[in-house]
Scaffold this motif. Structure first.
Motif, PDB file in Angstrom:
ATOM      1  N   GLU A  94       0.836  -1.185   0.000  1.00 28.76           N
ATOM      2  CA  GLU A  94       0.000   0.000   0.000  1.00 28.76           C
ATOM      3  C   GLU A  94       0.881   1.249   0.000  1.00 28.76           C
ATOM      4  OE1 GLU A  94      -2.465   0.186   3.423  1.00 28.76           O
ATOM      5  OE2 GLU A  94      -3.789   1.693   2.555  1.00 28.76           O
ATOM      6  N   GLY A  95       0.466   2.259  -0.756  1.00 26.33           N
ATOM      7  CA  GLY A  95       1.247   3.494  -0.795  1.00 26.33           C
ATOM      8  C   GLY A  95       2.479   3.360  -1.674  1.00 26.33           C
ATOM      9  N   PRO A 172      -4.044  -0.351  -5.619  1.00 29.90           N
ATOM     10  CA  PRO A 172      -3.323   0.340  -6.689  1.00 29.90           C
ATOM     11  C   PRO A 172      -3.984   1.652  -7.107  1.00 29.90           C
ATOM     12  CG  PRO A 172      -4.307  -1.706  -7.479  1.00 29.90           C
ATOM     13  CD  PRO A 172      -4.499  -1.688  -6.015  1.00 29.90           C
ATOM     14  N   SER A 173      -5.250   1.868  -6.737  1.00 30.47           N
ATOM     15  CA  SER A 173      -5.934   3.095  -7.171  1.00 30.47           C
ATOM     16  C   SER A 173      -5.694   4.252  -6.211  1.00 30.47           C
ATOM     17  CB  SER A 173      -7.436   2.841  -7.278  1.00 30.47           C
ATOM     18  OG  SER A 173      -7.990   2.741  -5.991  1.00 30.47           O
ATOM     19  N   LEU A 174      -5.004   3.982  -5.090  1.00 30.70           N
ATOM     20  CA  LEU A 174      -4.851   4.975  -4.029  1.00 30.70           C
ATOM     21  C   LEU A 174      -4.292   6.306  -4.538  1.00 30.70           C
ATOM     22  CD1 LEU A 174      -5.025   5.079  -0.819  1.00 30.70           C
ATOM     23  CD2 LEU A 174      -2.559   4.810  -0.894  1.00 30.70           C
ATOM     24  N   GLY A 175      -5.081   7.350  -4.368  1.00 29.51           N
ATOM     25  CA  GLY A 175      -4.620   8.701  -4.659  1.00 29.51           C
ATOM     26  C   GLY A 175      -4.390   9.007  -6.129  1.00 29.51           C
ATOM     27  N   LEU A 176      -5.003   8.217  -7.033  1.00 33.11           N
ATOM     28  CA  LEU A 176      -4.771   8.470  -8.453  1.00 33.11           C
ATOM     29  C   LEU A 176      -6.027   9.043  -9.118  1.00 33.11           C
ATOM     30  CD1 LEU A 176      -2.793   5.297  -9.530  1.00 33.11           C
ATOM     31  CD2 LEU A 176      -1.934   7.466  -8.668  1.00 33.11           C
ATOM     32  N   ALA A 177      -5.809   9.810 -10.165  1.00 26.99           N
ATOM     33  CA  ALA A 177      -6.925  10.367 -10.926  1.00 26.99           C
ATOM     34  C   ALA A 177      -7.688   9.229 -11.613  1.00 26.99           C
ATOM     35  CB  ALA A 177      -6.402  11.339 -11.970  1.00 26.99           C
ATOM     36  N   ILE A 184      -4.284   1.949 -15.304  1.00 25.28           N
ATOM     37  CA  ILE A 184      -3.520   0.970 -14.536  1.00 25.28           C
ATOM     38  C   ILE A 184      -4.280  -0.347 -14.409  1.00 25.28           C
ATOM     39  CG2 ILE A 184      -2.744   0.485 -12.167  1.00 25.28           C
ATOM     40  CD1 ILE A 184      -1.391   3.153 -12.200  1.00 25.28           C
ATOM     41  N   PHE A 185      -5.593  -0.266 -14.226  1.00 28.42           N
ATOM     42  CA  PHE A 185      -6.357  -1.516 -14.126  1.00 28.42           C
ATOM     43  C   PHE A 185      -6.409  -2.273 -15.446  1.00 28.42           C
ATOM     44  CE2 PHE A 185      -8.123  -2.486 -10.002  1.00 28.42           C
ATOM     45  CZ  PHE A 185      -7.703  -1.395  -9.294  1.00 28.42           C
ATOM     46  N   VAL A 202      -6.631  -5.924  -3.336  1.00 27.91           N
ATOM     47  CA  VAL A 202      -7.339  -5.209  -2.282  1.00 27.91           C
ATOM     48  C   VAL A 202      -7.747  -3.849  -2.824  1.00 27.91           C
ATOM     49  CG1 VAL A 202      -6.898  -3.891  -0.190  1.00 27.91           C
ATOM     50  CG2 VAL A 202      -6.405  -6.314  -0.241  1.00 27.91           C
ATOM     51  N   GLU A 203      -8.998  -3.489  -2.660  1.00 26.33           N
ATOM     52  CA  GLU A 203      -9.457  -2.197  -3.186  1.00 26.33           C
ATOM     53  C   GLU A 203     -10.523  -1.562  -2.311  1.00 26.33           C
ATOM     54  OE1 GLU A 203      -9.280   0.295  -5.003  1.00 26.33           O
ATOM     55  OE2 GLU A 203      -7.491  -0.262  -6.106  1.00 26.33           O
ATOM     56  N   GLN A 204     -10.604  -0.249  -2.377  1.00 33.19           N
ATOM     57  CA  GLN A 204     -11.760   0.455  -1.827  1.00 33.19           C
ATOM     58  C   GLN A 204     -12.709   0.791  -2.970  1.00 33.19           C
ATOM     59  OE1 GLN A 204     -12.026   2.179   1.409  1.00 33.19           O
ATOM     60  NE2 GLN A 204      -9.938   2.320   2.147  1.00 33.19           N
TER      61      GLN A 204
END
Lengths: 269, 292
Positions: A94-95, A172-177, A184-185, A202-204
């Motif tokens: 993460e991060g 992987p989506s953390l903090g990205l536009a 990325i996906f 793992v995703e939100q």
């Protein structure tokens, strides 16, 4: 589910600092070649599960107190974190956790240690650059100066260097536009298909996770509350409402509708 | 002012400074990889000198065989210390680990006294003694050899970090242990190698320093000057240790020559004080706070 499980997590409990229990009897499987999504709110224990699987919990004073985690049949408890990586289990943390004061190329070089002791051809930097041409342009520059999206690409690129059979991807989506998240996906799905790598994701952001995953687990308070093939989860009323942000048949709901919370609470007990 | 005298003092200062820099590199190596402030570095250096004496005078070996043996003994000590004392302390507060190294220093000084007594000793002569002249300035041959040896070793280390895969592993481990594990780096092994290299380097420096000024159980005090060097240079910077070492060596020599020997330490520590006010992380250190 198709194929034998690459990863088999059985009734695992994790305790931090010998006091705080985070996982309460969690079980899940990742079948060969598939992408499994793990969803849940903040603090549900998603990242903890990944760290338990990659054996990095001890760095944070966490312990697996019960249950077993098997990676391709081997109990991970007896393996070191780097030993696991060298057997083909790669954790994209993460991060992103790239090495900021190293160049892009040196970051990839660091990942070549994952090949130590394995009978594999030399590390293939070009493979990484073919998935992420932007990294090639910036390969001599310091990784700390990359944008957030490029850093995530580098983190996934390091995983590619290691030729794993299972990648654990932590948000992987953390903090990205949104546009970058999509990009990325798309690449994650391509890597899964072309490199035959299984993934535990793992995703939100449930919508993007379901777009690439075959199977999903939903975690609340350290336990799996719902699981099933993605098509089934997408039809589930609760999942639609709480994770995909889609209202029920009656259109938008009011926050005053107290039943909304009651139904959610049922999962906690 | 006599320029020739100034030149000679400067050369002697740079010579001493190179040895400070070499020992500083040993200190930085351990700090960078493991975040351990190793206050026993002076005593490990001393042990290198005594090991050389033991091999050369005690066992009657040729000094050219005794030198690599002394360096190897330093490396072996580093391996042992990391395994037996430092690794079990992993995850403990930095101050506990720091205290362990102070204790280790005292034990090493005690062991040396038990074995060789408390009196200063001279190492057998093994370096050529033809005087070295740079221009007209005289330089003691041992100091010149010490300078060259230190320069070569530091140059090797710098190249190793910049260009080798092992250097990447060390830098990665220094930057983020968890992430280093996650890409397959054997972090405990990196720790081990850092201690072995650092202690071998310190032992080698001990032989050079002992050859110039003789050895004694109080030689570990040298470690205190090295601490000044690395604080000035920045605790985690090899280039910092290099610059800091030369600077301190030079300042000490000039202060000794023009103000008198008793001013050496005053000037050094005054410099440290001023520099820390201007640059709290040292000249090249990473900006972060370590509380001890």
């Amino acid at each position: 589910m198709a194929g034998p499980a690459v990863l088999d997590v059985n009734n695992v409990e994790v305790v931090y600092n010998r006091t705080v229990q985070v996982l309460r009897g969690l079980s899940l499987q990742v079948p060969e070649g598939e992408i499994v999504a793990l969803l849940g709110s903040n603090g549900a224990g998603k990242s903890t599960l990944l760290k338990a699987v990659s054996n990095l919990l001890s760095l944070e004073d966490g312990d697996v107190t019960a249950g077993a985690i098997r990676f391709r049949g081997d109990d991970i408890a007896s393996l070191t974190p780097h030993g696991l990586v060298r057997r083909g289990l790669f954790h994209v943390m993460e991060g992103r956790r790239i090495f900021e004061d190293l160049s892009v190329e040196e970051n990839l070089t660091a990942a070549t240690f994952a090949l130590t002791g394995r009978k594999l051809p030399a590390a293939d930097f070009d493979l990484v650059y073919s998935y992420f041409p932007r990294l090639h342009e910036r390969r001599k520059g310091l990784a700390g100066y990359l944008s957030g999206g490029e850093q995530q690409m580098l983190a996934i690129g390091r995983a590619l260097i290691a030729r794993p059979s299972l990648i654990l991807l932590d948000e992987p989506s953390l903090g990205l536009a949104p546009k970058l998240v999509e990009e990325i996906f798309a690449i994650i799905a391509r890597i899964n298909a072309e490199q035959k790598v299984s993934m535990l994701l793992v995703e939100q952001n449930a919508a993007v996770a379901f777009a690439v995953a075959n199977y999903g687990y939903i975690l609340e308070m350290g336990k799996v509350v719902i699981d099933g093939p993605v098509e089934k989860l997408m039809r589930d009323q609760d999942v639609r409402e709480f994770y995909l942000g889609l209202g029920g048949a009656g259109g938008e709901r009011s926050y005053r509708d107290i039943k909304h919370y009651k139904r959610r609470k049922r999962w906690l007990s | 002012m006599d320029t020739l005298f100034l030149a000679e003092v400067t050369l002697a200062g740079l010579g001493a400074g190179a040895l400070y820099a070499l020992t500083g590199v040993a200190f930085v190596l351990i700090y960078k990889a493991t975040r351990v402030v190793n206050l026993a570095i002076g005593e490990i250096l001393m042990l290198g000198g005594y090991a050389f004496l033991g091999f050369a005078a005690g066992l009657g070996l040729s000094p050219w065989l005794a030198l690599p043996l002394a360096i190897a003994a330093g490396g072996a000590l580093g391996w042992l210390v990391e395994r037996a004392l430092i690794r079990p302390m992993l995850g403990e507060s930095p101050i506990s680990v720091f205290m362990v190294t102070i204790g280790l220093g005292s034990i090493l000084a005690g062991v040396v006294q038990l074995g060789w007594g408390a009196d200063p000793l001279r190492l057998p002569e093994f370096m050529p003694s033809t005087p070295v002249f740079i221009g007209e300035a005289y330089l003691a041959p041992k100091v010149a050899i010490g300078f060259v040896a230190a320069a070569v070793v530091i140059g090797l280390f710098l190249a190793l970090f910049r260009f080798s895969r092992g250097g990447v592993a060390l830098k990665a481990t220094a930057a983020d242990q968890g992430a280093a594990y996650s890409v397959g780096i054997d972090v405990p092994r990196v720790f081990s190698v850092a201690w072995i290299l650092a202690c071998a380097t310190a032992a080698g420096a001990g032989v050079l320093i002992g050859a110039i000024g003789g050895i004694s159980p109080t030689m570990g005090v040298f470690g205190l000057s090295v601490l000044v060097v690395v604080i000035i240079g920045g605790l985690d910077s090899i280039a910092g240790a290099l610059v800091g070492g030369l600077l301190i060596g030079l300042v000490e020599a000039l202060a000794g020559a023009f103000l008198g020997g008793e001013f050496k330490l005053v000037v050094t520590f005054a410099l440290l004080l001023v520099l820390l006010m201007v640059r709290p992380y040292g000249l090249f250190g990473t900006h972060e706070i370590e509380r001890l």
